[in-house]
Scaffold this active site. Structure first.
Site, PDB file in Angstrom:
ATOM      1  N   GLY A   1       0.793  -1.227   0.000  1.00 47.56           N
ATOM      2  CA  GLY A   1       0.000   0.000   0.000  1.00 47.56           C
ATOM      3  C   GLY A   1       0.824   1.274   0.000  1.00 47.56           C
ATOM      4  O   GLY A   1       0.271   2.358  -0.146  1.00 47.56           O
TER       5      GLY A   1
ATOM      6  N   CYS B   1     -27.454  -9.486 -16.785  1.00 53.34           N
ATOM      7  CA  CYS B   1     -26.869  -9.302 -18.106  1.00 53.34           C
ATOM      8  C   CYS B   1     -27.849  -9.802 -19.166  1.00 53.34           C
ATOM      9  O   CYS B   1     -28.348 -10.925 -19.083  1.00 53.34           O
ATOM     10  CB  CYS B   1     -25.543 -10.049 -18.192  1.00 53.34           C
ATOM     11  SG  CYS B   1     -24.828 -10.009 -19.833  1.00 53.34           S
TER      12      CYS B   1
ATOM     13  N   CYS C   1     -25.898 -12.966 -21.009  1.00 51.74           N
ATOM     14  CA  CYS C   1     -25.645 -14.240 -20.348  1.00 51.74           C
ATOM     15  C   CYS C   1     -26.536 -14.437 -19.116  1.00 51.74           C
ATOM     16  O   CYS C   1     -26.492 -15.483 -18.483  1.00 51.74           O
ATOM     17  CB  CYS C   1     -24.177 -14.363 -19.955  1.00 51.74           C
ATOM     18  SG  CYS C   1     -23.712 -13.303 -18.584  1.00 51.74           S
TER      19      CYS C   1
ATOM     20  N   CYS D   1     -22.754  -7.536 -19.046  1.00 52.98           N
ATOM     21  CA  CYS D   1     -21.538  -7.712 -18.246  1.00 52.98           C
ATOM     22  C   CYS D   1     -20.477  -6.720 -18.704  1.00 52.98           C
ATOM     23  O   CYS D   1     -20.274  -6.531 -19.909  1.00 52.98           O
ATOM     24  CB  CYS D   1     -20.984  -9.116 -18.436  1.00 52.98           C
ATOM     25  SG  CYS D   1     -21.912 -10.382 -17.588  1.00 52.98           S
TER      26      CYS D   1
ATOM     27  N   CYS E   1     -18.552 -12.872 -19.592  1.00 52.04           N
ATOM     28  CA  CYS E   1     -19.824 -13.010 -20.268  1.00 52.04           C
ATOM     29  C   CYS E   1     -19.728 -14.079 -21.361  1.00 52.04           C
ATOM     30  O   CYS E   1     -20.569 -14.966 -21.473  1.00 52.04           O
ATOM     31  CB  CYS E   1     -20.206 -11.664 -20.865  1.00 52.04           C
ATOM     32  SG  CYS E   1     -21.909 -11.553 -21.401  1.00 52.04           S
TER      33      CYS E   1
END
Lengths: 283, 318
Positions: B52, B262, B265, B287, B293
């Site tokens: 970080g 979606c 899909c 997606c 997808c």
């Protein structure tokens, strides 16, 4: 009270120089020389050899003219400045045996956030003007735990606002819309927020008009009375210091020239400078 | 384990000059010269060692302008090897102009294999998304970062933000969250949600949606972040705690996709992009991760009926 308990805070031989420093600095400055700038190396000896202890429930006043070193002393005590010499011990840090000036910056930050509250003369120094008043008070509270809770913090801010007699309805207004006296109260609320063990006041009432001064002094006095919080108040306003403090240090040219119980010092000043100060204040 | 092997290959780095069969265009392997690559690898190792923490690096010139994914590209070029299988996505999509060009550039100068399948890739460079297919041990995800400093919004001075990170002085960041809740009743940060890494540094996860933030926590893959314009590299090593900043009584939440799926899909488990359909006065959702997808559609006989969501429903806050 004094003889039994350990002091909350102990300052030993604190000195703060601004400049390169040389062996002559200490002899060349001080009230006898009437000077706090070293002739040899132009170092400003802001304060030198200041020692005192602060006990539970005590209010210590530090008085002196502009440039006498009282604000430098307070900055060192708030760990904003690193002193040239000296050490400071707090009862709650490292069993009271750890020199606060030797701590890392990260530790100093934690000590400042948890144990020390400060109120500056100018609200611009102590507050973030673009933020709301509530957010200013919230900042030290938010740092108390790794994962703070919102509702208790909000409740604590409301409680602090009523404690310092600010209208709770203006909690979320930007603090820059507040009057000088109210900003000073926000500073006090912020300083008190994390329940510090020591409150430092740097000329808390000097920028205010007389009636507001009186009410802010009243507030500080009442908080001290209610909580028994030890306070160090730095001021050139003798009346304010006399009202608040039980014990005072008189500073001139970076040295403590006289110290003692406030009433005694005011009634029977020994050092010529104190005599002059008291006379000019009371005339 | 692959990640560790890759770290080792970063360490060994050296001035070896790889030239595969496919790389006949006269550039050094992976375009950058070896000493620059070594420098970037050293900075990556430091970044991994301090999760970080932003490590400054050289951000050398490359043939795309700073701010167009140079940070991610330099990190990728510094660690890519001839054995790697590369995937590049832009907002989840393998076929956007930016992704295609970066992928071509990297494969042209290294000869490494490329793929669009998240599972097959060893090295994925991404802009603003984490793939919805879970990452695996040994994969490396490289983020393109526009603004690496999470504290920039609350403190404009670099000197002060450095000090704030050093001292762990994150009060202002919390104050920002406090003010948002006071003003809006919730934290309104959409992308770039600040996270606390390994309990120490607050980090900008790059402008990924909140949906992706929980995927950073305890990720089995190594996550590297490159900010070319700001010249910073930072990292999240595998299996590191990543905690979005949030009040305990106002927990962090991802985007609300209730009632949406979606249209291609039928997925309700992936991050969805809104496609406005002006004629129907409605929105369609697909997606954001095209590979996810595609895989769902080719693997199963999932419901493919288009899902329409009326505009009115969209007015609900997240």
């Amino acid at each position: 009270m004094k003889s039994t308990a350990a002091p909350i805070l102990e300052v030993q031989e604190l000195s703060k120089f601004f400049g390169p420093g040389c062996p002559q600095c200490i002899e060349a400055t001080g009230p006898e020389q009437g000077n706090n700038v070293c002739d040899t190396c132009s170092t400003v000896v802001a304060c030198h050899g200041v020692s005192f202890q602060l006990y539970e429930g005590e209010v210590l006043g530090i008085v002196g003219e502009s440039g006498s070193g009282k604000s430098s002393l307070l900055k060192c005590m708030h760990l904003d400045e690193v002193p040239t010499f000296g050490s400071m011990y707090h009862r709650e840090v490292g069993m009271g045996r750890m020199d606060l000036f030797q701590c890392s910056d990260q530790q100093k930050r934690a000590i400042r956030n948890k144990l020390l509250g400060i109120v500056y003369q100018s609200p611009h120094l102590g507050l973030r003007m673009e933020l709301s008043a509530g957010a200013n008070v919230a900042e030290p509270l938010l740092l108390q735990s790794l994962r703070p809770r919102f509702s208790p913090i909000r409740a604590r801010i409301v409680e602090l606002f009523s404690q310092v007699e600010l209208p709770v309805s203006r909690l979320d207004e930007p603090v820059r819309y507040f009057s000088g006296g109210m900003q000073q109260r926000v500073q006090i609320a912020r300083a008190l927020a994390p329940s510090p063990s020591l409150l430092l006041l740097d000329e808390p009432t000097s920028g205010l008009d007389v009636s507001v001064q009186a009410s802010v002094l009243d507030l500080i006095k009442r908080i001290q009375w209610d909580t028994g919080l030890p306070i160090v108040v730095v001021s050139h306003d003798l009346a304010a210091v006399r009202l608040l403090s039980q014990r005072i240090l008189v500073m001139r040219h970076g040295r403590v020239v006289e110290s003692g119980l406030t009433d005694q010092v005011f009634a029977d000043p020994h050092h010529p400078y104190t005599q002059q100060l008291v006379a000019s204040a009371l005339s | 384990m692959r990640a560790i092997a890759n770290i080792n290959s970063i360490k060994e780095g050296g001035l070896r000059r790889y030239l595969s069969d496919k790389n006949q265009i006269g550039y050094n392997f992976a375009y950058l010269n070896e000493s620059i690559k070594r420098e970037i690898r050293r900075k990556i190792l430091k970044a991994i060692a301090i999760p970080g923490h932003q490590v400054p690096y050289s951000s050398p010139e490359i043939p795309i302008a700073r701010g167009w994914g140079t940070g991610g590209l330099q990190v990728t070029l510094a660690i890519v090897g001839p054995q790697d299988v590369l995937k590049v996505i832009d907002q989840g999509c393998d076929d956007s102009v930016n992704a295609v060009n970066l992928r071509r550039f990297i494969s042209m100068t290294t000869g490494c294999e490329t793929t669009t399948h998240t599972r097959e890739a060893t090295l994925i460079q991404t802009r603003h998304r984490v793939p919805d297919t879970p990452l695996q041990e040994g994969q490396i995800l490289v983020f393109q970062v526009p603004i690496p400093e999470p504290l920039r919004e609350v403190e404009p001075k670099e000197e002060l933000t450095c000090r704030m990170h050093a001292e762990g002085d994150y009060g202002l960041m919390w104050v920002k969250l406090y003010e948002e809740i006071v003003r809006w009743g919730r934290v309104t940060v959409g992308a770039r949600y600040p996270v606390l890494v390994n309990g120490r540094y607050i980090m900008d996860p790059s402008p990924i949606p909140r949906w992706d933030v929980p995927k950073l926590n305890q990720s089995p893959a190594l996550l590297l972040f490159g900010a070319g314009r700001e010249k910073r590299i930072y990292a999240i090593p595998p299996h590191t705690e990543v905690d979005p900043l949030a009040f305990e009584d106002m927990p962090f939440c991802v985007e609300n996709q209730a009632g949406k799926a979606c249209r291609l899909c039928g997925s309700r488990e992936s991050f969805l992009d809104e496609i406005p359909d002006e004629d129907a006065f409605a929105s369609r959702w697909v997606c954001s991760d095209t590979d996810y997808c595609f895989e769902r559609r080719s693997n199963s006989s999932a419901v493919r009926s288009p899902v329409l969501v009326k505009r009115k429903e969209l007015c609900k806050p997240d």
